[in-house]
Design a protein around this motif. Sequence first.
Motif, mmCIF file in Angstrom:
data_model
loop_
_atom_site.group_PDB
_atom_site.id
_atom_site.type_symbol
_atom_site.label_atom_id
_atom_site.label_comp_id
_atom_site.label_asym_id
_atom_site.label_seq_id
_atom_site.Cartn_x
_atom_site.Cartn_y
_atom_site.Cartn_z
ATOM 1 N N LEU A 183 -5.440 -10.498 6.515
ATOM 2 C CA LEU A 183 -6.852 -10.569 6.893
ATOM 3 C C LEU A 183 -7.538 -9.229 6.674
ATOM 4 C CD1 LEU A 183 -9.325 -11.934 8.202
ATOM 5 C CD2 LEU A 183 -8.398 -11.260 10.428
ATOM 6 N N GLN A 184 -6.857 -8.128 7.022
ATOM 7 C CA GLN A 184 -7.450 -6.808 6.826
ATOM 8 C C GLN A 184 -7.729 -6.532 5.348
ATOM 9 O OE1 GLN A 184 -8.472 -5.098 9.576
ATOM 10 N NE2 GLN A 184 -7.751 -7.044 10.394
ATOM 11 N N ALA A 185 -6.800 -6.934 4.487
ATOM 12 C CA ALA A 185 -7.014 -6.760 3.044
ATOM 13 C C ALA A 185 -8.207 -7.590 2.577
ATOM 14 C CB ALA A 185 -5.749 -7.165 2.277
ATOM 15 N N ASN A 186 -8.326 -8.806 3.114
ATOM 16 C CA ASN A 186 -9.466 -9.666 2.769
ATOM 17 C C ASN A 186 -10.788 -9.051 3.218
ATOM 18 O OD1 ASN A 186 -7.768 -11.651 1.714
ATOM 19 N ND2 ASN A 186 -7.541 -12.670 3.688
ATOM 20 N N LEU A 187 -10.801 -8.536 4.454
ATOM 21 C CA LEU A 187 -12.020 -7.926 4.984
ATOM 22 C C LEU A 187 -12.422 -6.705 4.164
ATOM 23 C CD1 LEU A 187 -11.407 -8.142 8.842
ATOM 24 C CD2 LEU A 187 -13.165 -9.343 7.540
ATOM 25 N N HIS A 188 -11.441 -5.926 3.741
ATOM 26 C CA HIS A 188 -11.742 -4.739 2.934
ATOM 27 C C HIS A 188 -12.419 -5.137 1.620
ATOM 28 C CE1 HIS A 188 -11.322 -0.652 1.452
ATOM 29 N NE2 HIS A 188 -10.829 -1.141 0.335
ATOM 30 N N LEU A 189 -11.881 -6.149 0.966
ATOM 31 C CA LEU A 189 -12.481 -6.618 -0.293
ATOM 32 C C LEU A 189 -13.862 -7.217 -0.049
ATOM 33 C CD1 LEU A 189 -9.369 -8.339 -1.923
ATOM 34 C CD2 LEU A 189 -10.423 -6.188 -2.643
ATOM 35 N N THR B 213 -16.330 -12.784 -6.044
ATOM 36 C CA THR B 213 -16.449 -14.090 -5.386
ATOM 37 C C THR B 213 -15.308 -14.302 -4.400
ATOM 38 O OG1 THR B 213 -15.104 -15.245 -7.023
ATOM 39 C CG2 THR B 213 -17.460 -15.011 -7.512
ATOM 40 N N LEU B 214 -15.451 -15.320 -3.558
ATOM 41 C CA LEU B 214 -14.373 -15.674 -2.627
ATOM 42 C C LEU B 214 -13.131 -16.124 -3.384
ATOM 43 C CD1 LEU B 214 -16.269 -17.610 0.209
ATOM 44 C CD2 LEU B 214 -15.651 -15.197 0.102
ATOM 45 N N THR B 215 -13.335 -16.745 -4.525
ATOM 46 C CA THR B 215 -12.194 -17.149 -5.352
ATOM 47 C C THR B 215 -11.427 -15.933 -5.831
ATOM 48 O OG1 THR B 215 -13.369 -19.132 -6.093
ATOM 49 C CG2 THR B 215 -11.491 -18.405 -7.426
ATOM 50 N N ASP B 216 -12.159 -14.876 -6.227
ATOM 51 C CA ASP B 216 -11.501 -13.631 -6.658
ATOM 52 C C ASP B 216 -10.659 -13.043 -5.528
ATOM 53 O OD1 ASP B 216 -12.677 -13.779 -9.151
ATOM 54 O OD2 ASP B 216 -14.386 -12.517 -8.606
ATOM 55 N N ILE B 217 -11.226 -13.018 -4.317
ATOM 56 C CA ILE B 217 -10.502 -12.483 -3.157
ATOM 57 C C ILE B 217 -9.265 -13.323 -2.884
ATOM 58 C CG2 ILE B 217 -10.612 -12.078 -0.662
ATOM 59 C CD1 ILE B 217 -13.554 -11.416 -0.986
ATOM 60 N N LEU C 73 -8.407 -17.117 12.074
ATOM 61 C CA LEU C 73 -8.261 -15.835 12.764
ATOM 62 C C LEU C 73 -9.583 -15.254 13.250
ATOM 63 C CD1 LEU C 73 -5.567 -14.010 10.605
ATOM 64 C CD2 LEU C 73 -5.307 -14.861 12.916
ATOM 65 N N VAL C 74 -10.649 -15.434 12.486
ATOM 66 C CA VAL C 74 -11.927 -14.794 12.810
ATOM 67 C C VAL C 74 -12.851 -15.725 13.590
ATOM 68 C CG1 VAL C 74 -13.954 -13.642 11.832
ATOM 69 C CG2 VAL C 74 -11.720 -13.340 10.763
ATOM 70 N N GLY C 75 -12.743 -17.030 13.331
ATOM 71 C CA GLY C 75 -13.586 -17.988 14.043
ATOM 72 C C GLY C 75 -14.775 -18.455 13.235
ATOM 73 N N VAL C 76 -15.045 -17.770 12.099
ATOM 74 C CA VAL C 76 -16.135 -18.151 11.195
ATOM 75 C C VAL C 76 -15.627 -18.051 9.762
ATOM 76 C CG1 VAL C 76 -17.971 -17.385 12.756
ATOM 77 C CG2 VAL C 76 -17.022 -15.781 11.080
ATOM 78 N N THR C 77 -16.365 -18.606 8.822
ATOM 79 C CA THR C 77 -15.996 -18.506 7.415
ATOM 80 C C THR C 77 -16.373 -17.133 6.870
ATOM 81 O OG1 THR C 77 -18.123 -19.285 6.591
ATOM 82 C CG2 THR C 77 -16.471 -20.971 7.136
ATOM 83 N N PRO C 78 -15.815 -16.725 5.720
ATOM 84 C CA PRO C 78 -16.195 -15.431 5.137
ATOM 85 C C PRO C 78 -17.698 -15.289 4.924
ATOM 86 C CG PRO C 78 -14.252 -16.293 4.032
ATOM 87 C CD PRO C 78 -14.736 -17.379 4.950
ATOM 88 N N LYS C 79 -18.361 -16.317 4.467
ATOM 89 C CA LYS C 79 -19.810 -16.240 4.238
ATOM 90 C C LYS C 79 -20.564 -16.072 5.556
ATOM 91 C CE LYS C 79 -20.225 -18.582 -0.219
ATOM 92 N NZ LYS C 79 -20.808 -19.729 -0.967
ATOM 93 N N GLU C 80 -20.087 -16.744 6.609
ATOM 94 C CA GLU C 80 -20.735 -16.613 7.923
ATOM 95 C C GLU C 80 -20.490 -15.232 8.522
ATOM 96 O OE1 GLU C 80 -20.484 -21.277 9.457
ATOM 97 O OE2 GLU C 80 -18.787 -19.916 9.742
ATOM 98 N N PHE C 81 -19.393 -14.606 8.139
ATOM 99 C CA PHE C 81 -19.065 -13.270 8.648
ATOM 100 C C PHE C 81 -20.059 -12.225 8.125
ATOM 101 C CE2 PHE C 81 -16.976 -9.155 8.257
ATOM 102 C CZ PHE C 81 -16.367 -8.998 9.492
ATOM 103 N N LEU C 82 -20.388 -12.329 6.848
ATOM 104 C CA LEU C 82 -21.280 -11.348 6.223
ATOM 105 C C LEU C 82 -22.701 -11.470 6.773
ATOM 106 C CD1 LEU C 82 -20.075 -11.617 2.517
ATOM 107 C CD2 LEU C 82 -19.665 -9.721 4.093
ATOM 108 N N GLY C 83 -23.251 -10.334 7.198
ATOM 109 C CA GLY C 83 -24.626 -10.325 7.673
ATOM 110 C C GLY C 83 -24.818 -10.881 9.066
#
Length: 271
Positions: A212-218, A226-230, A249-259
């Motif tokens: 997850l930390q590696a994903n968040l960094h990217l 894109t999310l596919t690249d990650i 783990l986070v409770g929201v999707t990657p797109k919902e996390f941003l912003g």
Amino acid sequence: MKYQTYKPYKDLASIVKFYWTLEVPFDPKNQKQKIVPDGCIEMTFNFGDKIKRYTSENDFILHPNAMVMGQRTKSYDILPVGNVDTFAICFYPVGFVNFVKSPLENLVDKETPIAELFGEAEANELERQMIQAIDTQKRIDIIETFLLKKLNERTTISNIVKSTVDTLLKTNGTTPINVILKDDISKRKQLERHFKKQIGISPKQLGKAIRLQANLHLLLNKKSETLTDIAYENEYFDQNHFIKDFKELVGVTPKEFLGNENMTLSALFYK
């Protein structure tokens, strides 16, 4: 919001990942902030006002002023009731077991006052020194003196745990446990048992937190388009698998996390 990190003394560099400080002036408009699992255990000292940790939408507990936050298997929300002034020690996954005798599985997903781990007299003296310290460098000196003294009572990390953690860290949590163990099923139960005691959570849970930390960094540094690249960079089967693990783990999707203003603190920590 002022967040800074500091490197540990060389003799602690394999145990302590870094020290960090956070200062946030009170604002009545402050929103809850989500804290996500990172595979580390932290000891924190709060010199400001109390901080709420929500156990449900409306229910909360107050953080102890001097505490250890064990391994996290899920995200949680916090909200300061006033000014934030925090100093913390972030330990590597195999770091904190060197300083306590209690099984680390007892600390998972909760805040434990340091008095319960080090004894009331020793904990109170440490907290007093930290409160009276004139600046961050003095606080680092105090905590490093404390930790180096504790290392004389060192607990031995089992080789199977250390080698597994090392592999997970080197591969950003992408290596399956059966590959690390070379399909030796007899070692699986031994590893699980030692992991719960010395890390607090299972090898699979730690791998997910590290990944997850590696994903968040990217995601936060826009290292991938894109999310596919990650997903492919961190060896997920596909984008849907990545999104499912992230939301678990986070409770929201990657797109919902941003912003998301509730993710401001996590974005600051993990960028």
